[in-house]
Design an enzyme around this catalytic site. Structure first.
Site, mmCIF file in Angstrom:
data_model
loop_
_atom_site.group_PDB
_atom_site.id
_atom_site.type_symbol
_atom_site.label_atom_id
_atom_site.label_comp_id
_atom_site.label_asym_id
_atom_site.label_seq_id
_atom_site.Cartn_x
_atom_site.Cartn_y
_atom_site.Cartn_z
ATOM 1 N N GLU A 83 14.175 63.366 37.376
ATOM 2 C CA GLU A 83 12.850 63.196 37.974
ATOM 3 C C GLU A 83 12.994 63.159 39.486
ATOM 4 O O GLU A 83 14.011 62.719 40.024
ATOM 5 C CB GLU A 83 12.198 61.910 37.457
ATOM 6 C CG GLU A 83 11.850 62.015 35.979
ATOM 7 C CD GLU A 83 11.061 60.813 35.459
ATOM 8 O OE1 GLU A 83 10.182 61.027 34.628
ATOM 9 O OE2 GLU A 83 11.320 59.669 35.883
ATOM 10 N N CYS A 335 10.039 52.832 42.323
ATOM 11 C CA CYS A 335 11.457 52.455 42.334
ATOM 12 C C CYS A 335 11.870 51.868 41.006
ATOM 13 O O CYS A 335 11.221 50.962 40.489
ATOM 14 C CB CYS A 335 11.712 51.379 43.379
ATOM 15 S SG CYS A 335 11.558 51.942 45.037
HETATM 16 N N1 SAH Z 1 21.559 53.515 42.908
HETATM 17 C C1 SAH Z 1 20.929 53.386 44.177
HETATM 18 C C2 SAH Z 1 19.668 54.193 44.364
HETATM 19 C C3 SAH Z 1 18.632 54.167 43.249
HETATM 20 S S1 SAH Z 1 17.598 52.763 43.119
HETATM 21 C C4 SAH Z 1 20.667 51.914 44.445
HETATM 22 O O1 SAH Z 1 20.912 51.106 43.571
HETATM 23 O O2 SAH Z 1 20.278 51.561 45.529
HETATM 24 C C5 SAH Z 1 16.385 52.929 44.326
HETATM 25 C C6 SAH Z 1 15.756 51.621 44.720
HETATM 26 O O3 SAH Z 1 14.937 51.070 43.673
HETATM 27 C C7 SAH Z 1 16.764 50.548 45.024
HETATM 28 O O4 SAH Z 1 16.318 49.825 46.118
HETATM 29 C C8 SAH Z 1 16.694 49.707 43.776
HETATM 30 O O5 SAH Z 1 17.225 48.467 44.013
HETATM 31 C C9 SAH Z 1 15.217 49.710 43.512
HETATM 32 N N2 SAH Z 1 14.795 49.301 42.173
HETATM 33 C C10 SAH Z 1 15.416 49.529 41.001
HETATM 34 N N3 SAH Z 1 14.689 49.032 39.983
HETATM 35 C C11 SAH Z 1 13.582 48.470 40.522
HETATM 36 C C12 SAH Z 1 12.422 47.831 39.971
HETATM 37 N N4 SAH Z 1 12.270 47.662 38.656
HETATM 38 N N5 SAH Z 1 11.477 47.406 40.822
HETATM 39 C C13 SAH Z 1 11.607 47.604 42.155
HETATM 40 N N6 SAH Z 1 12.654 48.214 42.725
HETATM 41 C C14 SAH Z 1 13.632 48.641 41.915
#
Ligand code: SAH
Length: 342
Positions: A83, A335
């Site tokens: 995605e 996110c």
């Molecule tokens: N693997 C990388 C990039 C992907 S996540 C990382 O961990 O940073 C992208 C962003 O979404 C990151 O800031 C992550 O912490 C956030 N994220 C993941 N799950 C989330 C959720 N359920 N609610 C809000 N942010 C979330």
């Protein structure tokens, strides 16, 4: 498009010098969906290129439109899918790019980990997500954004590596991707952000690259015990070592470092967590906190109601932070909500 393969193919043909440049320029403009559309090329060459290569390595299977996001399900040549999300911030558009098919890290709060890890994306597949969006924006027949008026390929001004996957575990392809962007797309390093769950050796390497690309760390906890409960990667890379690497990054680059903290009910939102977080933020003035309301995903974790308490306390303490504006929740485009397959 596999730039190297196309370039060497073109070199083998007896073409005027400017053709290669012209084709690359056309490709990176995002204005073309196929080689056949490049009407400034001789017809035979168009047909020949289309037969041997595909202009975009990602193919749209589905697109879901929300008020301020569009999410595309993109199928790859081996039929796996990812995605990719386009976000509308009124004054500009940001593309949220995936770096892997699935993710091996399996953070408790993130949907992507639930689909497992299939493979790294190639640089071509990462870059083509950008060109896919540019192409959508340049095609008058594609669904436009619901707000914001006219949108052109040139309005895509920012990139975030915050889609599916862990970019620092796809390091070599990430570096190739960044080089291609720098050389061919008119998007400056300061307009690019990479988010990592904290692959420590790569944080040092990234600091040593001395780029102006923004770095964000998915911290989500102010101590080891809390972090390893929700992020299995913390067992491999200890919290204290992570903070050490972040201090190295800021000392070496003198750049602000973004710490992402999604507030989760009963997990990381106690007063003790808050106090530890304040101590951490005060320890390094280049740490900048992104406080994030948890986006709902399956698995039983809930958004915390203490977001105002946290932000009020940060205000009182004059700390560098912002509340992340979350786009695309209702279509699972936000996110941590990206998942393919279930
Ligand atoms: N693997 C990388 C990039 C992907 S996540 C990382 O961990 O940073 C992208 C962003 O979404 C990151 O800031 C992550 O912490 C956030 N994220 C993941 N799950 C989330 C959720 N359920 N609610 C809000 N942010 C979330």
């Amino acid at each position: 498009m596999d730039v190297k393969a196309v370039q060497s193919y073109l070199s083998s043909l007896n073409l005027p010098q400017y053709r290669q440049k012209q084709i690359l320029k056309n490709y990176f403009s995002g204005h073309y969906a196929t080689f056949l559309d490049m009407t400034d090329l001789p017809k035979d060459l168009r047909l020949d290129l289309e037969k041997n290569f595909s202009l975009l390595s990602v193919k749209e299977s589905k697109i879901i439109i929300d008020t301020d996001t569009q999410k595309a399900l993109l199928t790859l040549k081996d039929n796996l899918a990812i995605e990719s999300v386009l976000m509308d911030y009124d004054d500009w558009l940001t593309a949220c790019l995936s770096s892997q098919v699935g993710c091996p890290l399996n953070c408790a709060f993130c949907a992507t980990g639930k689909m497992g890890f299939m493979r790294n994306l190639t640089a071509e597949e990462i870059v083509d997500q950008i060109l896919y969006w540019k192409n959508i924006l340049s095609n008058p027949n594609k669904p436009p954004f619901l707000k914001g008026g006219a949108r052109r390929a040139e309005d895509l001004k920012r990139l975030v590596f915050m889609g599916m996957g862990e970019p620092f575990l796809n390091w070599d392809n990430l570096l190739v991707t960044l080089k291609i962007i720098k050389e061919n797309l008119n998007i400056g390093s300061r307009k690019i952000s990479i988010s990592t769950a904290g692959i420590i050796p790569k944080i040092y390497e990234f600091a040593d690259l001395n780029t102006e690309i923004n770095l964000a760390i998915s911290l989500h906890a102010p101590d080891q015990a809390t972090r390893q409960k929700i992020m299995p990667i913390a067992r491999e890379y200890h919290f204290d070592d992570l903070i050490k690497s972040l201090n190295y990054y800021t000392a070496h680059t003198r750049r602000q470092l973004f710490l992402e903290y999604a507030l989760i009910d009963g997990i990381n939102d106690s007063e003790l967590h808050l106090n530890k977080l304040i101590t951490l933020l005060k320890s390094n003035r280049l740490f900048y906190l992104n406080l994030i309301p948890l986006n709902p995903v399956r698995g039983g974790l809930n958004s915390s109601s203490k977001i105002n308490l946290f932000s009020d306390t940060f205000n009182k303490n004059h700390l560098n932070y912002s509340l992340r504006r979350s786009l695309g929740q209702s279509t699972n485009s936000a996110c941590g909500q990206l998942i393919v397959g279930n």
